[in-house]
Design an enzyme around this catalytic site. Structure first.
Site, PDB file in Angstrom:
ATOM      1  N   LYS A  70      16.874 -48.358 -44.298  1.00 46.29           N
ATOM      2  CA  LYS A  70      16.094 -48.950 -45.375  1.00 46.29           C
ATOM      3  C   LYS A  70      16.670 -48.615 -46.748  1.00 46.29           C
ATOM      4  CE  LYS A  70      13.063 -51.164 -42.914  1.00 46.29           C
ATOM      5  NZ  LYS A  70      13.013 -52.651 -42.954  1.00 46.29           N
TER       6      LYS A  70
ATOM      7  N   TYR B  25      16.057 -44.661 -39.485  1.00 47.30           N
ATOM      8  CA  TYR B  25      15.189 -45.662 -40.094  1.00 47.30           C
ATOM      9  C   TYR B  25      15.263 -45.561 -41.616  1.00 47.30           C
ATOM     10  CZ  TYR B  25      11.031 -48.339 -41.311  1.00 47.30           C
ATOM     11  OH  TYR B  25      10.181 -49.264 -41.865  1.00 47.30           O
TER      12      TYR B  25
END
Length: 253
Positions: free
Chosen positions: A153, A149
């Site tokens: 990002k 994750y």
């Protein structure tokens, strides 16, 4: 940016931060279309007065169909918000984590790129438009329990920087929204998560500034964004690494 009288497509706007921003854009006077995968949620939003279109950001054909549907009903579209995202914990000592990692990258990073690719020609032709990408505080200050994750990002951040440079002079501005933990499905387990309504209000206030900030940084994300600059990075990563104690590979035996 002007948040009034705009034509806005919020991709991934059926819940959480996306829906909060969609409602706030509409309350400010903009015409808003929400994109998502869940038919039932889209039908509820249609009943609420939103435009709604089905879109799966992992499927290029679905993205193209959504683009055609949105531009058919909103030929004046001038704001795209690439909100679709997913995240999960991963145990990197378990090879099975790779399926989770692949899904996260496909949604968060490649999904962002697919949506921008689909709409970029239209936005450039408008000569005055805005792309709002969505990264995360975790992209700047890792949370080791969610490695892919954070990587996805961080990738959105780098892509946003390059996109802004390539679009310079076209009239299309790029604003990167950098949320901290917010009380949504992904952030609900964090006791420090910001209340969704307070976060939404702060974001819209920042977006409404002229000129539009390159990065939309609410107060609660500044510790993440500037950890390296402020010399707190390594201590904070070590603190956040305490969550790794719950991983199966750490609890065996």
């Amino acid at each position: 940016m002007n948040i009034e009288s705009r034509s806005v497509f919020v991709v991934g706007g059926t819940s959480g931060i996306g829906l909060e921003l969609a409602r706030r854009f509409r309350a400010a006077g903009s015409d808003v279309v929400v994109g998502g995968r869940t038919t039932e949620l889209l039908e509820k939003l249609t009943a609420e007065g939103f435009g709604a279109v089905e879109i799966d950001v992992t499927d290029a054909a679905s993205v193209a169909r959504a683009r055609d549907d949105v531009l058919r009903s909103h030929p004046d579209l001038d704001v795209i918000v690439t909100m679709a995202g997913t995240g999960a914990a991963e145990d990197l000592q378990d090879p099975a984590h790779f399926a989770t990692a692949r899904t996260i990258i496909d949604v968060n990073l490649l999904g962002t790129i697919r949506v921008i690719d689909a709409f970029i020609s239209h936005l450039v032709a408008r000569r005055a438009a805005t792309v709002v990408t969505v990264s995360s505080g975790i992209g700047f200050l890792p949370f080791p329990l969610m490695p892919t994750y954070g990587a996805s990002k961080a990738g959105v951040h780098a892509y946003s920087e390059a996109l802004r440079a390539q679009l310079a002079g076209t009239g299309v501005e790029v604003a990167e929204l950098v949320p901290p933990a917010v009380a949504t499905r992904i952030g609900s387990s964090n006791p420090h998560a910001l209340a969704l309504d307070a976060f939404g209000a702060e974001v819209m206030s920042l977006l409404a500034q002229d000129p539009t900030p390159r990065e939309i940084l609410v107060e609660g994300v500044l510790m993440h964004r500037w950890a390296e600059r402020d010399g707190t990075y390594h201590d904070l990563v070590a603190q956040r690494s305490q969550a790794l104690a719950a991983l199966p590979s750490r609890t065996k035996g």
